[in-house]
Design an enzyme around this catalytic site. Structure first.
Site, PDB file in Angstrom:
ATOM      1  N   LEU A 123       0.823  -1.201   0.000  1.00  0.00           N
ATOM      2  CA  LEU A 123       0.000   0.000   0.000  1.00  0.00           C
ATOM      3  C   LEU A 123       0.863   1.260   0.000  1.00  0.00           C
ATOM      4  CD1 LEU A 123      -2.569  -1.079   2.749  1.00  0.00           C
ATOM      5  CD2 LEU A 123      -2.893  -1.147   0.273  1.00  0.00           C
TER       6      LEU A 123
ATOM      7  N   ASP B 142       2.657  -6.094   2.470  1.00  0.00           N
ATOM      8  CA  ASP B 142       3.337  -5.196   3.408  1.00  0.00           C
ATOM      9  C   ASP B 142       3.912  -5.911   4.627  1.00  0.00           C
ATOM     10  OD1 ASP B 142       3.017  -2.425   2.368  1.00  0.00           O
ATOM     11  OD2 ASP B 142       0.886  -2.913   2.460  1.00  0.00           O
TER      12      ASP B 142
ATOM     13  N   GLU C 106       6.982  -4.071  12.149  1.00  0.00           N
ATOM     14  CA  GLU C 106       6.693  -3.197  13.284  1.00  0.00           C
ATOM     15  C   GLU C 106       5.203  -2.943  13.455  1.00  0.00           C
ATOM     16  OE1 GLU C 106       8.404   1.017  14.788  1.00  0.00           O
ATOM     17  OE2 GLU C 106       7.495   1.076  12.804  1.00  0.00           O
ATOM     18  N   ASP C 107       4.453  -2.946  12.357  1.00  0.00           N
ATOM     19  CA  ASP C 107       3.054  -2.524  12.433  1.00  0.00           C
ATOM     20  C   ASP C 107       2.128  -3.499  13.145  1.00  0.00           C
ATOM     21  OD1 ASP C 107       3.384  -0.001  11.236  1.00  0.00           O
ATOM     22  OD2 ASP C 107       3.398  -0.907   9.247  1.00  0.00           O
TER      23      ASP C 107
ATOM     24  N   ARG D 202      -4.185  -5.592   5.912  1.00  0.00           N
ATOM     25  CA  ARG D 202      -2.994  -5.936   6.684  1.00  0.00           C
ATOM     26  C   ARG D 202      -3.306  -6.682   7.988  1.00  0.00           C
ATOM     27  NH1 ARG D 202       1.627  -1.654   7.261  1.00  0.00           N
ATOM     28  NH2 ARG D 202       2.605  -3.658   7.758  1.00  0.00           N
TER      29      ARG D 202
ATOM     30  N   ARG E  70      -4.484   5.122  10.119  1.00  0.00           N
ATOM     31  CA  ARG E  70      -4.336   3.729  10.539  1.00  0.00           C
ATOM     32  C   ARG E  70      -4.696   3.470  12.000  1.00  0.00           C
ATOM     33  NH1 ARG E  70      -0.947   0.969   6.840  1.00  0.00           N
ATOM     34  NH2 ARG E  70      -1.551   1.722   4.774  1.00  0.00           N
TER      35      ARG E  70
ATOM     36  N   HIS F 166       2.317   7.167   9.224  1.00  0.00           N
ATOM     37  CA  HIS F 166       2.423   6.787  10.629  1.00  0.00           C
ATOM     38  C   HIS F 166       3.155   7.867  11.424  1.00  0.00           C
ATOM     39  CE1 HIS F 166       2.247   2.380   9.173  1.00  0.00           C
ATOM     40  NE2 HIS F 166       1.160   2.598   9.882  1.00  0.00           N
TER      41      HIS F 166
ATOM     42  N   CYS G  85      10.353   0.487  10.519  1.00  0.00           N
ATOM     43  CA  CYS G  85       9.261  -0.393  10.107  1.00  0.00           C
ATOM     44  C   CYS G  85       9.691  -1.857   9.981  1.00  0.00           C
ATOM     45  CB  CYS G  85       8.685   0.018   8.755  1.00  0.00           C
ATOM     46  SG  CYS G  85       8.167   1.711   8.603  1.00  0.00           S
TER      47      CYS G  85
END
Length: 256
Positions: free
Chosen positions: A19, A62, A67-68, A87, A133, A163, A249
């Site tokens: 994305l 992704d 990290e997300d 995600r 997000r 972010h 990330c």
């Protein structure tokens, strides 16, 4: 706990489909991306970190941005619920890895959304980006989960970046750094804010008390940090920057 672990996830064949929201899409060279990822991982090893590769998630373009889907604080690991529905499957397989390394695991639940890249922590304060997000419910659920740690949880409005950690991170001494055109809430950081001359210079990973990892695309900022007495390790992550990725990330650091 007395360790330095870096969780990473290998990029999949669909990486180029990742994305993008705040930049134009550019072609991604998958072979180069893999070499860059390997260089990123090797940088941790060279600095004395143990690298732990979490299970791949090849159906999620992704997923390399590990990290997300998880945020850690103390002995607590919080599996997130991304504001990007595509995600949300990236949390699969992480709970077993985190439990095996001694973490209690909690989850962000509907209707809350939270991405780990929206969470910056330092010295008893946790800042949470409020943008595309991560919503207010995500902030409140995280605040509740962190209540036993007696930390200050602060919401930060976002418009210019994907972010929070796309805009600001912290140096080892707690100085907040950021590229001013992309910092939506400068009043949040006050006198502790250090402007940097390059966008990718906003992103550092703390490797030790006086060392940071950062992207090779910010040489002027690297020199600013060296002048402050920091040892700087640089890595080329140009293919991941095309997908709004940065050095933070691509890993989750487990320290203690």
């Amino acid at each position: 706990m007395n360790r330095r672990l870096a969780l990473v996830r290998r990029p999949g064949d669909r990486l180029a489909e990742g994305l993008v929201t705040h930049i134009d899409r550019s072609p991604v060279d998958l072979d180069l991306a893999m070499r860059q990822w390997e260089g990123y991982v090797e940088a941790f090893r060279q600095e004395g970190w143990t690298v732990v590769e979490v299970p791949p998630a090849d159906d999620h373009p992704d997923s390399v941005f590990v990290e997300d889907p998880v945020f850690v604080y103390g002995d607590l690991a919080v599996l997130t619920r991304s504001g990007a529905p595509e995600r949300r499957g990236e949390t699969d397989g992480l709970d077993d890895v985190l439990t095996a390394h001694g973490y209690r695991v909690a989850r962000i639940t509907e209707p809350a959304t939270l991405d780990g890249g929206d969470v910056l922590k330092f010295d008893g304060t946790v800042w949470v980006g409020q943008g595309g997000r991560t919503n207010i419910e995500g902030l409140e659920q995280l605040r509740e989960l962190l209540a036993p740690f007696d930390v200050d949880v602060v919401g930060v409005p976002l418009e210019s970046v994907l972010h929070l950690k796309s805009a600001v991170t912290a140096l080892p001494d707690g100085t907040i750094i950021g590229y001013p055109p992309l910092v939506d809430a400068p009043i949040t950081w006050g006198e502790e804010f250090l402007p940097v001359p390059e966008e990718s210079g906003s992103h550092v990973v703390l490797l030790g008390e006086d060392s940071v990892l950062m992207a090779a695309s910010a040489p002027e900022t690297a020199e600013v940090f060296r002048e402050r007495g920091l040892r700087v390790v640089t890595v080329d992550i140009s293919e991941f920057e095309k997908l709004e990725g940065c050095v933070t990330c691509l890993s989750v650091r487990l320290r203690g």
